[in-house]
Design a protein around this motif. Sequence first.
Motif, PDB file in Angstrom:
ATOM      1  N   MET A   1       0.844  -1.203   0.000  1.00 51.22           N
ATOM      2  CA  MET A   1       0.000   0.000   0.000  1.00 51.22           C
ATOM      3  C   MET A   1       0.882   1.257   0.000  1.00 51.22           C
ATOM      4  O   MET A   1       1.920   1.311   0.629  1.00 51.22           O
ATOM      5  N   LYS A   2       0.390   2.264  -0.687  1.00 50.77           N
ATOM      6  CA  LYS A   2       1.138   3.507  -0.720  1.00 50.77           C
ATOM      7  C   LYS A   2       1.160   4.144   0.669  1.00 50.77           C
ATOM      8  O   LYS A   2       0.184   4.099   1.409  1.00 50.77           O
ATOM      9  N   GLN A   3       2.263   4.761   0.969  1.00 50.35           N
ATOM     10  CA  GLN A   3       2.429   5.398   2.270  1.00 50.35           C
ATOM     11  C   GLN A   3       1.415   6.518   2.474  1.00 50.35           C
ATOM     12  O   GLN A   3       0.910   6.704   3.576  1.00 50.35           O
ATOM     13  N   SER A   4       1.149   7.252   1.397  1.00 50.30           N
ATOM     14  CA  SER A   4       0.211   8.369   1.529  1.00 50.30           C
ATOM     15  C   SER A   4      -1.188   7.850   1.859  1.00 50.30           C
ATOM     16  O   SER A   4      -1.915   8.457   2.641  1.00 50.30           O
ATOM     17  N   LEU A   5      -1.545   6.707   1.281  1.00 51.28           N
ATOM     18  CA  LEU A   5      -2.862   6.126   1.569  1.00 51.28           C
ATOM     19  C   LEU A   5      -2.915   5.626   3.004  1.00 51.28           C
ATOM     20  O   LEU A   5      -3.905   5.844   3.716  1.00 51.28           O
TER      21      LEU A   5
END
Lengths: 243, 243
Positions: A1-5
């Motif tokens: 998963m993307k860190q921003s998400l």
Amino acid sequence: MKQSLKALLTLREWILSGTLTADERLWEPALAKRLEVSRTPLREALVRLEGEGLIIAAPEGGYQVRAFDRAYLQGAIEVRGTLEGLAARRAAEARPSAAALKPLHVTLDALDRVVAQHALDSDDFDAYMTFNERFHDAILRLAGSQPLEEALARIVSLPFASPSAFVMAQSLLPRSHEILFIAQDQHRCLVEAIAAGQGARAEQIAREHAQIARRNLDVALGDHAMLERVSGAPLIRACLGAV
Amino acid sequence: MKQSLKALLTLREWILSGTLTADERLWEPALAKRLEVSRTPLREALVRLEGEGLIIAAPEGGYQVRAFDRAYLQGAIEVRGTLEGLAARRAAEARPSAAALKPLHVTLDALDRVVAQHALDSDDFDAYMTFNERFHDAILRLAGSQPLEEALARIVSLPFASPSAFVMAQSLLPRSHEILFIAQDQHRCLVEAIAAGQGARAEQIAREHAQIARRNLDVALGDHAMLERVSGAPLIRACLGAV
DNA sequence: CGGACCGGGCGTGTATACACAATTAGCGCG
DNA sequence: CGCGCTAATTGTGTATACACGCCCGGTCCG
């Protein structure tokens, strides 16, 4: 998963659950450390949360958790009711075919089965919430208006403005089952109006339907136990004498 | 000025003016160079623009300029009309004092002076636009609902959904002056209804008032010269046979 | 001659380092 | 002893460097 998400989802949860308290200043270095994320994706998440209205930019820079008062919640529910009224009217005026109405009837029946039970436990209210949301979604889709969908999505992103925000809180009321009967009757009338192409009637029903949430809100604001069951309740300012 | 703000404002202008064309892919390194900004503030601006709905995130990452079709514009105007209807009703139901109604009357008079002229030039339509927006703002403020203000701000951030989006386009029509008369009469009736506490009437007038924009949109979509005067027109897809 | 594999360039996502502003604490001077 | 000024710390805003994945093109092998 993307860190921003990851940052976005975690922050949202922390805000709604009260892990981050209302009006709390959000310090990026500390937050980044707690989230195990660097400041870059954290800042992206913060910008998104500002867009959602869960946090606000402080004038001197930085963000803080937003606090909502009673008038704001009432206003948000009113806006949702108005937009759902528009959705219902458009759905009715679109004169949907029997096939297009199918998902609406299916969801209506599912809600019927929940409400028809003699006694309701917590799981039943949970099931009601799920189908209730699906029902509102189905009408919105029948309306076939993308701008309307987007506007509603924005309002509903405020947790206490969503159609089933107060269902769980309501389950504590002695007459909770009765309220569900009434709400379900409104659902039925709504489908009837849409199926008959009665746009104005459908709109009025949808609006009045949202008033149930407002009435539940008024009760919940005076009842600590009820409020605990509302997502995002920690953001509500000055709702009770003491917390 | 902050770099992120510079990027946001410039990008918005480029998108609305057609410097960046509809569906165009936004490449961060190239954009950053053109904007004379590093990628960090650029990305912040992109996230904000996505929130405004002017660009959309591509599934494979990155963004592209959004394109709107006729149905979307109509829907957006309808949502605006509905929310302005709610604002008008709330304003009426708040039973504002004469003092509170003052800014409304002042703006109404200013609009009157513009419309009453014998011939209108481009500056007059410009003045009309300014006062028109001030008028709509004044009603919104009378409504006293923050969630409503936010919802409307969101819709209006789409340039072609704003109350005066088509005023300049309309100025090209032979009967443009006549349309302003009609719109201004609606303004007058609206104030009258609000002052008299006639909530339902105020709501209906506000809704119907927004239909003027929808009618102008329909005309403009078939008229190249008119469309050129609408901010954000380059984002409208398949509006004419040829550009 | 064609297909598959490998390498390089490009683009996004993330981390980090740096610049500047603000605030606070400590120290010196009045 | 108090007030003011300075210096350091902290936090935001920005730039840049790095990592990873993807696509494209070229080359080599079948």
